[in-house]
Design an enzyme around this catalytic site. Sequence first.
Site, PDB file in Angstrom:
ATOM      1  N   TYR A 142      33.844 -31.488  13.935  1.00 13.84           N
ATOM      2  CA  TYR A 142      33.762 -30.064  13.644  1.00 13.84           C
ATOM      3  C   TYR A 142      33.483 -29.249  14.902  1.00 13.84           C
ATOM      4  O   TYR A 142      33.744 -28.051  14.948  1.00 13.84           O
ATOM      5  CB  TYR A 142      32.667 -29.779  12.599  1.00 13.84           C
ATOM      6  CG  TYR A 142      32.982 -30.304  11.214  1.00 13.84           C
ATOM      7  CD1 TYR A 142      34.109 -31.072  10.994  1.00 13.84           C
ATOM      8  CD2 TYR A 142      32.163 -30.018  10.137  1.00 13.84           C
ATOM      9  CE1 TYR A 142      34.401 -31.567   9.732  1.00 13.84           C
ATOM     10  CE2 TYR A 142      32.445 -30.499   8.868  1.00 13.84           C
ATOM     11  CZ  TYR A 142      33.562 -31.275   8.673  1.00 13.84           C
ATOM     12  OH  TYR A 142      33.845 -31.755   7.423  1.00 13.84           O
ATOM     13  N   LYS A 187      32.737 -45.833  10.632  1.00 12.48           N
ATOM     14  CA  LYS A 187      34.076 -46.419  10.510  1.00 12.48           C
ATOM     15  C   LYS A 187      34.328 -47.192  11.808  1.00 12.48           C
ATOM     16  O   LYS A 187      35.280 -46.928  12.558  1.00 12.48           O
ATOM     17  CB  LYS A 187      35.089 -45.278  10.283  1.00 12.48           C
ATOM     18  CG  LYS A 187      36.480 -45.722   9.914  1.00 12.48           C
ATOM     19  CD  LYS A 187      36.607 -46.309   8.529  1.00 12.48           C
ATOM     20  CE  LYS A 187      38.015 -46.815   8.285  1.00 12.48           C
ATOM     21  NZ  LYS A 187      38.119 -47.645   7.075  1.00 12.48           N
ATOM     22  N   ASP A 219      34.547 -45.783   3.829  1.00  7.89           N
ATOM     23  CA  ASP A 219      35.382 -45.937   2.624  1.00  7.89           C
ATOM     24  C   ASP A 219      34.642 -46.771   1.576  1.00  7.89           C
ATOM     25  O   ASP A 219      34.667 -46.458   0.380  1.00  7.89           O
ATOM     26  CB  ASP A 219      36.770 -46.525   2.947  1.00  7.89           C
ATOM     27  CG  ASP A 219      36.756 -47.552   4.074  1.00  7.89           C
ATOM     28  OD1 ASP A 219      35.682 -47.754   4.692  1.00  7.89           O
ATOM     29  OD2 ASP A 219      37.804 -48.168   4.332  1.00  7.89           O
ATOM     30  N   ASP A 243      29.625 -34.682   5.310  1.00  4.14           N
ATOM     31  CA  ASP A 243      30.080 -33.504   4.560  1.00  4.14           C
ATOM     32  C   ASP A 243      30.733 -33.963   3.258  1.00  4.14           C
ATOM     33  O   ASP A 243      30.434 -33.473   2.161  1.00  4.14           O
ATOM     34  CB  ASP A 243      31.080 -32.737   5.439  1.00  4.14           C
ATOM     35  CG  ASP A 243      31.405 -31.363   4.891  1.00  4.14           C
ATOM     36  OD1 ASP A 243      30.775 -30.955   3.891  1.00  4.14           O
ATOM     37  OD2 ASP A 243      32.289 -30.696   5.450  1.00  4.14           O
ATOM     38  N   ASP A 247      29.103 -34.050  -0.968  1.00  6.07           N
ATOM     39  CA  ASP A 247      29.725 -33.374  -2.120  1.00  6.07           C
ATOM     40  C   ASP A 247      29.947 -34.402  -3.219  1.00  6.07           C
ATOM     41  O   ASP A 247      29.755 -34.132  -4.400  1.00  6.07           O
ATOM     42  CB  ASP A 247      31.067 -32.744  -1.734  1.00  6.07           C
ATOM     43  CG  ASP A 247      30.940 -31.243  -1.508  1.00  6.07           C
ATOM     44  OD1 ASP A 247      29.862 -30.821  -1.035  1.00  6.07           O
ATOM     45  OD2 ASP A 247      31.912 -30.513  -1.789  1.00  6.07           O
TER      46      ASP A 247
END
Length: 353
Positions: A142, A187, A219, A243, A247
């Site tokens: 970001y 990852k 994942d 992020d 959610d």
Amino acid sequence: MKLTIAILPGDGIGPEIMKQGLAVLEAIAKKFNHEFIYNEAICGAHAIREVGDPFPEQTFKTCMKADAVLFAAVGDPQFDNDPTAKVRPEQGLLAMRKKLGLFANIRPVATFDCLLHKSPLKEELLRGADFIVIRELTGGMYFGEKYQDNNKAYDTDIYTRPEIERILKVAFEYAMKRNKHLTVVDKANVLASSRLWRQIAKEMEPLYPEVTTDYMFIDNAAMRVLTEPRYFDVIVTENTFGDILTDETSCITGSMGLQPSSSLGEHTPLFEPVHGSWPQAAGKNLANPIAQILSAAMLLEHFRLNREGKLIRQAVDASLEANIRTPEIQVEGGGNYGTTEVGQWIVDWINNQ
Ligand SMILES: NC(=O)c1ccc[n+]([C@@H]2O[C@H](COP(=O)([O-])OP(=O)(O)OC[C@H]3O[C@@H](n4cnc5c(N)ncnc54)[C@H](O)[C@@H]3O)[C@@H](O)[C@H]2O)c1
């Protein structure tokens, strides 16, 4: 205690839920003889329209002078639907995090027994789930270098050793205060930045011998938080993965409108709901104010006002048990309660203790 609190209501449902958060803080101030001084400032789309900047210098100064920031949300369809807009509300959010040095976002994920049925997940998997996700907030994709033309675009997922070390330190310390189980989500099988995270976490493990540390690919973690949420105690992860994961974990709680968070770092700490400005609901008295109210509880607990935080949590539990709920979590045949009614009920409950 005397606390100066910067108040940033932002856009959309922000001002409505903030009003309820402030009413609860005032009820607590009165009951426990505290003095809370509120300094309101603009941010987001609202601030772009007023002064052309989503996080104006004046707002930054107000935050820096305060003991804590209570923030609601920013975002507006006028900007969401215009990819050519040069200034966007979310830039204010990123600027706020960067300028206040808020590198650690802490999101508790817990269940409310009376709302287990509202989750799309099976009750027996969820009951007793209680963990926190620590998301790195000021690095990674970001904030890394970006490029875009008509044929090519990229975002750079960049992390430095000091950035990784300081967020891992926060995570190990939270694990020590909780059940001493830390899961580092990355990852590392594909991304170089993740491999550095993993290397540094392994270097730090011996400093916290009581903590059981394990490593999980994002994942796999995305699946495990839904299929086995009780496995987790403290999760730490980088900005983008955090992020998305947080959610996802809102399904565990039952509604976006129930999840508070805190963001800690170099300067003033900030407390905010995990959800956005839900523009479609703005002004309709529909938004659940509980995430904002619990953010206020986290703010008080940050200053060790634990009795005060607990009273707010008890009031929220009581409102849910009594079915004083906004529409998204109301039971069939339950009454009609909006943002204001839920907030007022919680204030009255606190006043009556
Ligand atoms: N921290 C922030 O300020 C923040 C975070 C996320 C999104 N945004 C911005 O918010 C705007 C809307 O984004 P979005 O629709 O993706 O996310 P959102 O969180 O605003 O809304 C998504 C859904 O969550 C539910 N929801 C959110 N808040 C709720 C509440 N208080 N009570 C009950 N239900 C609630 C609603 O069903 C809503 O449709 C965009 O402009 C986005 O950029 C801001």
